[in-house]
Design an enzyme around this catalytic site. Structure first.
Site, PDB file in Angstrom:
ATOM      1  N   GLU A  44       0.843  -1.199   0.000  1.00 16.65           N
ATOM      2  CA  GLU A  44       0.000   0.000   0.000  1.00 16.65           C
ATOM      3  C   GLU A  44       0.880   1.252   0.000  1.00 16.65           C
ATOM      4  OE1 GLU A  44      -2.564   2.476   3.260  1.00 16.65           O
ATOM      5  OE2 GLU A  44      -2.411   0.298   3.507  1.00 16.65           O
ATOM      6  N   ASP A  94       0.870   3.871  -3.080  1.00 17.18           N
ATOM      7  CA  ASP A  94       0.489   5.259  -2.844  1.00 17.18           C
ATOM      8  C   ASP A  94       1.463   6.213  -3.545  1.00 17.18           C
ATOM      9  OD1 ASP A  94      -0.929   7.454  -1.298  1.00 17.18           O
ATOM     10  OD2 ASP A  94       1.087   7.667  -0.486  1.00 17.18           O
ATOM     11  N   ASP A 115      -7.232   1.461   0.456  1.00 14.68           N
ATOM     12  CA  ASP A 115      -5.911   0.921   0.804  1.00 14.68           C
ATOM     13  C   ASP A 115      -5.568  -0.297  -0.065  1.00 14.68           C
ATOM     14  OD1 ASP A 115      -5.736   2.842   2.734  1.00 14.68           O
ATOM     15  OD2 ASP A 115      -6.161   1.508   4.420  1.00 14.68           O
ATOM     16  N   GLU A 166      -4.456   0.736  -3.553  1.00 10.97           N
ATOM     17  CA  GLU A 166      -3.063   1.176  -3.556  1.00 10.97           C
ATOM     18  C   GLU A 166      -2.121  -0.024  -3.474  1.00 10.97           C
ATOM     19  OE1 GLU A 166      -3.393   5.640  -1.591  1.00 10.97           O
ATOM     20  OE2 GLU A 166      -2.980   3.926  -0.280  1.00 10.97           O
TER      21      GLU A 166
END
Length: 243
Positions: A44, A48, A117, A120
């Site tokens: 994640e 991101d 989440d 990502e």
């Protein structure tokens, strides 16, 4: 899992090795209930960064005259939890996430934070299993449609604030949200109606009051903005006809 991961990869349009894919779909609640196995949080973190860079790069290249502040607002809108969760829901990501029993009971597969989440993490997993270009292309396929709606991007940073500003600029009256909840405590669904000056202008649903109100505000903003564009188009046509 409830569904075949082959179907998930088909929806994403990428190949991810089985081990990395499982890791990307492993929520911390499941990991804690299964001996503290690795979670998707590192992927994640990676995803991101890839998401942020890819969107920033696209916005910079496609909007050569847009100032930094507007670029930042648009980026914030499309990489927000709300935007990513919406993409996750459209892909049915929730059915593939490994969740602990507690999250299952509280409909974790539909929670915006968990969906965002996981999206990502899947971007990060795509990079790990392939390369940066494959991950960037995935981001563009997912985010591209959102980047094309410039007006909504600006408003989408906070729909409630945007509709309040729009209503005030047109002197439409005060804003009121009527919200009702239904269903058991562990799986509540909220429905909101946005009234402006006593007239209903937008409706929304969500798994929290805040989410339902944001959806109602977004609905009202689109309706009122669409009406404004229609009026502007009619005025332009009338002006052209009179010339």
């Amino acid at each position: 899992m409830m569904s075949s991961t082959e179907e998930l990869l088909k929806r994403l349009g990428v190949s991810i090795d089985a081990g990395t894919l499982r890791l990307a779909l492993t929520h911390r609640s499941y990991a804690y209930e299964n001996g503290g196995i690795p979670t998707n949080e590192r992927l994640e973190f990676l995803g991101d960064s890839i998401l942020g860079f890819s969107v920033t790069d696209a916005l910079y290249r496609d909007n050569p005259t847009l100032p930094e502040g507007d670029l930042a607002k648009r980026r914030s809108a499309v990489v927000s939890t709300r935007a990513l969760a919406g993409i996750g829901r459209s892909l049915g990501i929730g059915d593939y996430i490994y969740l602990g029993q507690g999250e299952k009971l509280t409909e974790g597969k539909n929670k915006a934070s968990i969906l965002a989440d996981t999206m990502e993490a899947l971007i990060g997993a795509t990079y790990v299993s392939n390369d940066i270009e494959t991950a960037r292309q995935l981001v563009m396929r997912l985010i591209g449609p959102l980047l094309k709606d410039a007006a909504a991007l600006g408003a989408g940073t906070d729909w409630k604030t945007s509709i309040q500003e729009l209503a005030a600029s047109r002197q439409l009256g005060s804003i009121h949200y009527a919200v009702e909840g239904s269903g058991p405590d562990h799986a509540r669904t909220f429905r909101a109606v946005l009234e402006i000056g006593g007239t209903a202008h937008g409706k929304g649903t969500g798994h929290s009051k805040k989410e339902a109100e944001q959806e109602a505000a977004a609905d009202a903003w689109r309706v009122l903005s669409g009406a404004a564009r229609a009026v502007a188009a009619d005025d332009s046509a009338d002006t052209a006809a009179s010339i």
